[in-house]
Each structure stands twice: as structure tokens, then as C-alpha cells.
Scaffold this active site. Sequence first.
Site, PDB file in Angstrom:
ATOM      1  N   GLU A  65     -20.866 -19.271  -6.707  1.00 37.34           N
ATOM      2  CA  GLU A  65     -19.540 -19.790  -7.050  1.00 37.34           C
ATOM      3  C   GLU A  65     -19.162 -20.995  -6.188  1.00 37.34           C
ATOM      4  OE1 GLU A  65     -17.818 -19.239  -9.557  1.00 37.34           O
ATOM      5  OE2 GLU A  65     -18.852 -17.481 -10.330  1.00 37.34           O
ATOM      6  N   TYR A 148      -9.451 -19.636  -7.972  1.00 38.13           N
ATOM      7  CA  TYR A 148     -10.524 -19.445  -8.946  1.00 38.13           C
ATOM      8  C   TYR A 148     -11.667 -18.617  -8.345  1.00 38.13           C
ATOM      9  CZ  TYR A 148     -14.927 -19.980 -11.120  1.00 38.13           C
ATOM     10  OH  TYR A 148     -16.138 -19.667 -11.645  1.00 38.13           O
ATOM     11  N   ASP A 166     -10.937 -21.925 -14.932  1.00 34.20           N
ATOM     12  CA  ASP A 166     -11.588 -23.157 -14.497  1.00 34.20           C
ATOM     13  C   ASP A 166     -11.449 -24.166 -15.642  1.00 34.20           C
ATOM     14  OD1 ASP A 166     -13.329 -22.271 -16.392  1.00 34.20           O
ATOM     15  OD2 ASP A 166     -15.120 -22.821 -15.285  1.00 34.20           O
TER      16      ASP A 166
END
Length: 355
Positions: A65, A148, A166
Site C-alpha cells: 500500500e 486511505y 482512492d
Amino acid sequence: MFNNSQENGRAGQRCKVNKHLIIAGHIIGASLYQFRSQLLAWYEARARELPWRKNRDPYRVWLSEIMLQQTRVAAVVEHYHEFQRRFPDVKKLSAAREASVLAAWSGLGYYRRARMLHAAARIVAQKHGGKFPRTAQELRMLPGIGRYTAAAIASIAFGEPVAVVDGNVERVIQRITGNPLRGEKLWTEANGWLDRQRPGDFNQAMMELGAVVCTPRAPACLTCPVVHLCATRGELATGKKAAPRKKREAHYALNYRTNGRGCEVFLKRRSIQSSLMAGMWELPEIDDLSQVRSGGNAEPCLTVRHSITVTDYTVRVWRTSAPRSKGKWIPVEGLNNMALTGLARKILRKAGVIP
DNA sequence: AAGCCGGGGGA
DNA sequence: TCCCCAGGCTT
């Protein structure tokens, strides 16, 4: 606000006409169940096989991520394995020197991410006993983890029912609803859509759909699993302003020598104060081209193109006989462990100095 | 809310 | 050549 739901008196039309599933810009009722199951079925059948989808190890999810922030999947895939090999778990990462972490990050850009990743690893190792926090709220406290990323890790690795938003999710929701939702309203909408039994899969499926099918330009509506639920089928009012790109030319010196210690390249380190690629190593830049030309060089030994933030560079590389700036001779075997800028790595590869 | 940070690949 | 990408942090 419900004026578009009854324009045709026949109830049988209700499920055929997509607009009727979107009321006042929101997806509603039974169509939401349909949306979840069809999206998830599509994801199970068609999801790309990506390295970080092998298992739900929070370290692997976290690393992916962070790497994926503003970075294309293809670029991440190239770095992911090597990074894992060098730093197999959060404890190893926390014990590493920052310089070696940056070296493994070289070419991915946004190098502050690597520093924050390293700092977060040390916090996890020292303050959390090597175990990642299991909720988005706690994950959010770690450096480099914003709203996020916290939701992504919590949902994918730990199954917490929190939605991610996102760029992909934003586009998918805006297209499906025909409603230009942004900000907090967008997060609320995403949380309403979330499949709370399978939040990790749902979140990834939303992003996968945006990345593979519901692309910014020319969305592939013909292959979209939820096209019948979509209010717009590809239309999207864009509010994005394109940043103008500048063009520039830059020159760098390639100094290469062989002595008793083997082959060496002359590099210099960028200021740690620099806003751009702080502390990274690069070839010395040539300010005054006349000095190189008078030194006997008529032509550059290499020309490469390089894009950086909003500037497209044409880069000329010159073989020079002796370095004129402060810097350091680096043995070529050690270059793999140097925190090189992407451009430096590109030049050294093209020049055949490194593989 | 806006600006800033890297880099590359596809259209 | 242009555009945009699995964002976060600072001001």
C-alpha cells in the site's frame, strides 16, 4: 427528486433502466446487493494475480500500500520482490539502516515514503512488540499512513469493515451514481456500498474495477460487471486541471575509472535539505557546458529522456576525465546498495556500468 | 484547500 | 506529447 423514477408507468421497466436504480445520485436498496455480489464475483474470476494478494500478512499488505501510493502497479511489482527479499519482515526492516532502505526504494520516487516506512517499522517493532495495530484508527497514527492506507490495511489484512477511497474508487462511484461526490460525502457513500462481510475483497474489487475496466479515458463498459447498474456508462464530468509540463535540458558527468580497487564511478550526494530527492546519490551535474567541450568532448556519450514532477528533461551525459565537484568514488559492486536517484540508476544502466 | 513530492508508460 | 496513477504531509 424522484421525478425520474416514474416517467414510464409500467413497473416492468424498473429493473431494465439503470437510472431507476440511482435515486438522487445514490445507489439504493436491492440494487446494492446486486452490485456487491456481481462486483465480488467478477473480482474472484478476473482479479490480477499480484504479489501482495498471495496472503493477508499485514507487513506485505502495508508495504504494497505504501509503494502503491501515487505509483503504478507495474512499477511496484518491479520493486516489491527485491524489497521483500532484503527486508522479509517488519523486524528486519526496523533493524536496517535508512540508507539501505532508500537503496531498495531507488526508482520508485517520493522517497519520503521510504523514510516514513522505515520510521513506522521502528515504531511497530519497539512500541507494538513487532505486531501491527489491527484497526484503521490505530494504524492512522503511524507515519506515512493516512486515511486511505489505514482503511486499506485494516480491511485487507484484518477484515475491518471500513471502505477505502482512492482515485479509482472516486471515479467508479461518480460514474455509477452520476453524482460528482467528493470529500467527506464520497467516503460516506463508499462506506454505504461496502460489503461488510468481505471488506478487503470489496475494497480491492472497487479499485481493480477502476484500474482495469472503469479507466479514466475510454472505460471498457462492454466488459463491466455492473454496467447495468451504472447511471452514466462512462461519462464523467472532469474537474481536473492538467498541470502544464515544462521542458528542459540537463547535463551530467560520467566519471569512470579502474584502479587497484576495481571499477569506480564518481557520485555526489544531494543535500539532505533538498526538497527533491533529499540525500540521494547522483552523477555530478554540469552547469557550464563549455568546460566539458573544451576538455575534448564533442558529443555526449549518452542521451536519455527523464520526467520529473512537472518537467520533461532531455539529459546529456558526458564522459569527463576528472571530477570537478565534491563527491565520492564508488566501487561499482557497491552501487546496488546506494540510494541512487532514478535518473542516476537509469544512466548507469544505459552506460552499462550496472546491469 | 492547496501545494509539494518522482517516475514511467500508454494513448 | 500529454496525461495520470491503490496519497500523505505541511502550510
